[in-house]
Scaffold this active site. Structure first.
Site, PDB file in Angstrom:
ATOM      1  CG  HIS A  83      20.172  45.671  71.113  1.00  0.00           C
ATOM      2  ND1 HIS A  83      19.910  44.880  70.017  1.00  0.00           N
ATOM      3  CD2 HIS A  83      21.034  46.645  70.686  1.00  0.00           C
ATOM      4  CE1 HIS A  83      20.581  45.338  68.972  1.00  0.00           C
ATOM      5  NE2 HIS A  83      21.261  46.411  69.346  1.00  0.00           N
ATOM      6  CG  ASN A  85      21.048  46.452  62.212  1.00  0.00           C
ATOM      7  OD1 ASN A  85      20.853  47.310  63.072  1.00  0.00           O
ATOM      8  ND2 ASN A  85      21.977  45.511  62.355  1.00  0.00           N
ATOM      9  CG  HIS A  86      19.644  43.584  65.608  1.00  0.00           C
ATOM     10  ND1 HIS A  86      20.179  42.387  66.003  1.00  0.00           N
ATOM     11  CD2 HIS A  86      20.685  44.447  65.489  1.00  0.00           C
ATOM     12  CE1 HIS A  86      21.495  42.510  66.121  1.00  0.00           C
ATOM     13  NE2 HIS A  86      21.824  43.759  65.826  1.00  0.00           N
TER      14      HIS A  86
END
Length: 225
Positions: A22, A75-76
């Site tokens: 992230h 999913n990002h």
């Protein structure tokens, strides 16, 4: 790029897995230095969600070009691809930490999506006599080969296998008794669902320990699994 990939390059050193990064590039590099990661011989496999929410997203996309690094699609990454195609997806992406992507120029956006689109949804790595499976969120079948084969037939039960793998969370629920040991693989490594510490159910491991939230990034030495 095939949705399912079997790693075919020699791994001279150790095999590691890292939870959702992230955009926390500096944290990743600091953790690798702490564990003595050998950039010349070891391989690091990320379980997806390289981007969003953190501050160093372009640097994390650049990891894909490194010979010591590989990843499955989360999913990002999926949201980045959707966001360039559908306005509703773009809004969803922005609301979930993707605003950085839409501040870039069109050339950079296209180049990033080109890289992310090449990531497999499922990765299999054979190392030191063991078979390891990597997927971002969920394995629907209790047999690894059946899981891989499901990607050949398109949608089943109205759900696309890739969507289930990237977005699903059902297997981590201990009350969901339909999910048991995944046969045909020694261990399956996943992320997606944030836990305070690495979580294990049968031969499945979830290693997203909230790097972007708490600065706790899990890197798993798979020789110890």
């Amino acid at each position: 790029m095939s949705l399912v990939k079997v790693w075919d390059k020699e791994i001279k050193g150790k095999l590691y897995a890292v939870g959702d990064i992230h955009g926390c590039y500096n944290l990743l590099m600091n953790r690798l230095n702490e564990i003595g990661f050998d950039f010349k011989s070891d391989l690091l496999v990320a379980v997806g969600d390289l981007v969003d929410r953190g501050l160093q997203n372009e640097e994390c996309v650049g990891l894909i070009d490194q010979p010591w690094f590989t990843s499955v699609k989360g999913n990002h990454e999926d949201l980045c691809e959707w966001g360039l195609q559908e306005r509703a997806a773009m809004q969803c992406h922005i609301e979930n930490g993707g605003e950085w992507f839409y501040e870039l120029d069109g050339f950079k956006q296209t180049n990033i999506v080109r890289k992310l689109s090449k990531l497999p949804v499922v990765l299999e790595v054979n190392h030191n006599g063991k078979k390891f499976g990597f997927v971002h969120g969920h394995v629907e079948q209790n047999d690894w080969d059946e899981f891989k084969e499901s990607f050949e037939g398109g949608k089943t039960n109205f759900r696309d296998p890739a969507d289930l793998a990237m977005w699903g969370r059902d297997r981590i629920d201990p009350d969901n008794l339909q999910y048991t040991h995944v046969s045909g693989v020694d261990a399956v490594i996943m992320g997606h669902t944030v836990t305070q510490k690495p979580c294990k159910r049968d031969n499945c491991y979830w290693i997203d320990t909230g790097a972007v939230h708490w600065g706790t990034m899990t890197i798993l030495d798979l020789s110890k699994v």
